[in-house]
Design a protein around this motif. Sequence first.
Motif, mmCIF file in Angstrom:
data_model
loop_
_atom_site.group_PDB
_atom_site.id
_atom_site.type_symbol
_atom_site.label_atom_id
_atom_site.label_comp_id
_atom_site.label_asym_id
_atom_site.label_seq_id
_atom_site.Cartn_x
_atom_site.Cartn_y
_atom_site.Cartn_z
ATOM 1 N N PHE A 149 44.649 39.017 -3.497
ATOM 2 C CA PHE A 149 45.353 38.681 -4.733
ATOM 3 C C PHE A 149 45.574 37.173 -4.756
ATOM 4 C CE2 PHE A 149 49.389 37.517 -6.709
ATOM 5 C CZ PHE A 149 49.159 37.928 -8.012
ATOM 6 N N ASN A 150 45.321 36.541 -5.889
ATOM 7 C CA ASN A 150 45.540 35.107 -5.980
ATOM 8 C C ASN A 150 46.144 34.738 -7.328
ATOM 9 O OD1 ASN A 150 43.246 34.363 -7.890
ATOM 10 N ND2 ASN A 150 42.115 35.364 -6.237
ATOM 11 N N ALA A 151 46.910 33.649 -7.296
ATOM 12 C CA ALA A 151 47.528 33.094 -8.497
ATOM 13 C C ALA A 151 47.368 31.583 -8.437
ATOM 14 C CB ALA A 151 48.999 33.476 -8.587
ATOM 15 N N VAL A 152 46.904 30.986 -9.530
ATOM 16 C CA VAL A 152 46.663 29.548 -9.590
ATOM 17 C C VAL A 152 47.240 29.004 -10.890
ATOM 18 C CG1 VAL A 152 44.933 27.718 -9.641
ATOM 19 C CG2 VAL A 152 44.562 29.728 -8.209
ATOM 20 N N ALA A 153 48.061 27.961 -10.772
ATOM 21 C CA ALA A 153 48.603 27.265 -11.940
ATOM 22 C C ALA A 153 48.048 25.841 -11.952
ATOM 23 C CB ALA A 153 50.135 27.231 -11.893
ATOM 24 N N ARG A 154 47.615 25.383 -13.118
ATOM 25 C CA ARG A 154 47.083 24.027 -13.278
ATOM 26 C C ARG A 154 47.887 23.285 -14.350
ATOM 27 N NH1 ARG A 154 40.850 24.119 -14.444
ATOM 28 N NH2 ARG A 154 41.620 25.349 -16.216
ATOM 29 N N TYR A 155 48.299 22.069 -13.978
ATOM 30 C CA TYR A 155 49.024 21.222 -14.923
ATOM 31 C C TYR A 155 48.200 19.955 -15.135
ATOM 32 C CZ TYR A 155 52.743 18.516 -17.102
ATOM 33 O OH TYR A 155 53.476 17.761 -17.981
ATOM 34 N N PHE A 156 47.839 19.685 -16.384
ATOM 35 C CA PHE A 156 46.986 18.548 -16.716
ATOM 36 C C PHE A 156 47.866 17.322 -16.980
ATOM 37 C CE2 PHE A 156 44.623 22.339 -17.668
ATOM 38 C CZ PHE A 156 43.331 22.054 -17.241
ATOM 39 N N LEU A 157 47.925 16.439 -15.976
ATOM 40 C CA LEU A 157 48.696 15.205 -16.134
ATOM 41 C C LEU A 157 48.072 14.325 -17.212
ATOM 42 C CD1 LEU A 157 49.239 14.482 -12.341
ATOM 43 C CD2 LEU A 157 50.888 15.502 -13.914
ATOM 44 N N THR A 158 46.767 14.191 -17.149
ATOM 45 C CA THR A 158 45.966 13.495 -18.164
ATOM 46 C C THR A 158 44.687 14.300 -18.316
ATOM 47 O OG1 THR A 158 44.679 12.093 -16.649
ATOM 48 C CG2 THR A 158 46.891 11.297 -17.279
ATOM 49 N N PRO A 159 43.811 13.980 -19.269
ATOM 50 C CA PRO A 159 42.542 14.717 -19.370
ATOM 51 C C PRO A 159 41.703 14.648 -18.094
ATOM 52 C CG PRO A 159 42.940 13.518 -21.389
ATOM 53 C CD PRO A 159 44.012 13.083 -20.417
#
Length: 210
Positions: A149-159
Amino acid sequence: LQINPIDPLTLSGSLFAQVDDYFSTPYGLQEAKAFGWSADVSWAPIERVSVFLGYAHDEYQSREQSCNISGGPPAACNPLDTFFVKPRDLLDSVQAGLNLDVIPKRLDLGLGYRFSFGRTKFTLTGVPGGAAAGEPTAVDDIDNRFHVFNAVARYFLTPNWTLKLGYQYERYEETDFTTDGIPQSLANLGLSTADVRTIILGAQHPPYEA
């Protein structure tokens, strides 16, 4: 093959097969076959949500020739001591997941789960062709189960810059008749004085959680 019957729906599938023939080997691996197929579905019911589901089946078969030898290697193997082992490995895997745009172009989240179930089966025949030894004999199976099981969150600081945080959980379980129940020390097996000093460090794959 991949098909898009409608814009938010994608269907895909694959198929493979192979055959190897070791015709110059008197003993050991004689023949190996493999085939498998998979199917995947991806669906985006709304613009910010997509889900996927997939299944795959793989199968491997081989034919190995061996000779039952006692005492030491003879100049040639007696045909009556020749036997064949036919392993058959099967692996079924299913996966599912969800991708969500929490904040469009800023934050997204991915969740996934995969389960694999493997089986190894053996059959034995006593002499070439098996006629003198009767029908092939089945041996105990080897089973294994693998959860991820995996969970990944991505936050785009800039493009061009992304901060990613992920978590993964794994659980593996195995039942193997060739190694289960074998003690590390041979002292309690009633063997000779020389044998009880032996310690078995077998090639085992013990169950684990990570």
